[in-house]
Design an enzyme around this catalytic site. Structure first.
Site, PDB file in Angstrom:
ATOM      1  N   CYS A   1      -2.443  -3.016   8.685  1.00 56.67           N
ATOM      2  CA  CYS A   1      -2.198  -1.646   9.290  1.00 56.67           C
ATOM      3  C   CYS A   1      -1.852  -1.494  10.494  1.00 56.67           C
ATOM      4  CB  CYS A   1      -3.445  -0.607   8.914  1.00 56.67           C
ATOM      5  SG  CYS A   1      -4.451  -0.587   7.557  1.00 56.67           S
TER       6      CYS A   1
ATOM      7  N   CYS B   1       1.014  -1.153   0.050  1.00 55.73           N
ATOM      8  CA  CYS B   1      -0.044   0.109  -0.013  1.00 55.73           C
ATOM      9  C   CYS B   1       1.034   1.258  -0.070  1.00 55.73           C
ATOM     10  CB  CYS B   1      -0.917   0.072   1.276  1.00 55.73           C
ATOM     11  SG  CYS B   1      -0.174   0.031   2.755  1.00 55.73           S
TER      12      CYS B   1
ATOM     13  N   ASP C   1       2.278   2.510   2.602  1.00 64.02           N
ATOM     14  CA  ASP C   1       2.200   3.506   3.825  1.00 64.02           C
ATOM     15  C   ASP C   1       3.448   3.231   4.633  1.00 64.02           C
ATOM     16  OD1 ASP C   1      -0.334   4.171   2.912  1.00 64.02           O
ATOM     17  OD2 ASP C   1      -1.392   3.023   4.340  1.00 64.02           O
TER      18      ASP C   1
ATOM     19  N   CYS D   1      -2.945   5.464   5.523  1.00 63.98           N
ATOM     20  CA  CYS D   1      -4.469   5.225   5.710  1.00 63.98           C
ATOM     21  C   CYS D   1      -4.684   5.705   7.081  1.00 63.98           C
ATOM     22  CB  CYS D   1      -4.868   4.072   5.234  1.00 63.98           C
ATOM     23  SG  CYS D   1      -4.778   2.800   6.414  1.00 63.98           S
TER      24      CYS D   1
HETATM   25 FE1  FES Z   1      -1.475   0.068   4.155  1.00 65.98          FE
HETATM   26 FE2  FES Z   1      -3.488   1.073   5.981  1.00 65.98          FE
HETATM   27  S1  FES Z   1      -3.770   0.613   4.085  1.00 65.98           S
HETATM   28  S2  FES Z   1      -1.297   0.729   6.291  1.00 65.98           S
END
Ligand code: FES
Length: 125
Positions: A104, A35, A37, A60
């Site tokens: 996450c 993702c 992040d 996110c």
């Molecule tokens: Fe990857 Fe939340 S979508 S950390």
């Protein structure tokens, strides 16, 4: 049913412990390749007790809520206890995360573990 619990929304909209500790005793950074992040955790540790913790999360809402909750859970705790924090415990404290958002909370667990390892490796020097 709402996708996110009230606790997730609360920690996402009003995250606790956001920021940087300039003279941190341990810093941990992790990213999720899928993702994209990124989460960074800063720890201030005195006599083996986590006296302060701050985080920066470029990610996110669930990642922000997870870091906020996770930092609250380790603040004031001994290093040994913080090392045992699991992403499951963070998700439970948030009254659950949707299955596709569990990773996450893994980011929060890993960032804290990284920061604690950084602290421990500095101690051993
Ligand atoms: Fe990857 Fe939340 S979508 S950390």
């Amino acid at each position: 049913m709402a996708l996110y619990s009230e606790k997730v929304m609360d920690h996402f909209l009003h995250p606790r412990n956001v920021g940087v500790i300039e003279d941190a005793d341990g810093v941990g950074e992790v990213g999720n390749a899928k993702c994209g992040d990124i989460m960074k955790i800063y720890l201030k540790i005195d006599n083996d007790i986590i006296t302060d913790v701050k985080f920066e999360t470029f990610g996110c809402g669930s990642a922000i809520a997870s870091s906020s909750m996770a930092t609250e859970m380790i603040k004031g705790k001994p290093v040994s206890e913080a090392l045992e924090l699991t992403n499951k415990a963070v998700a439970e404290a948030l009254d659950g995360l949707p299955a596709h958002k569990m990773h996450c909370s893994v980011l929060a667990e890993e960032a804290i573990k990284n920061a604690l390892e950084d602290y421990q490796s500095k101690q051993n020097k």
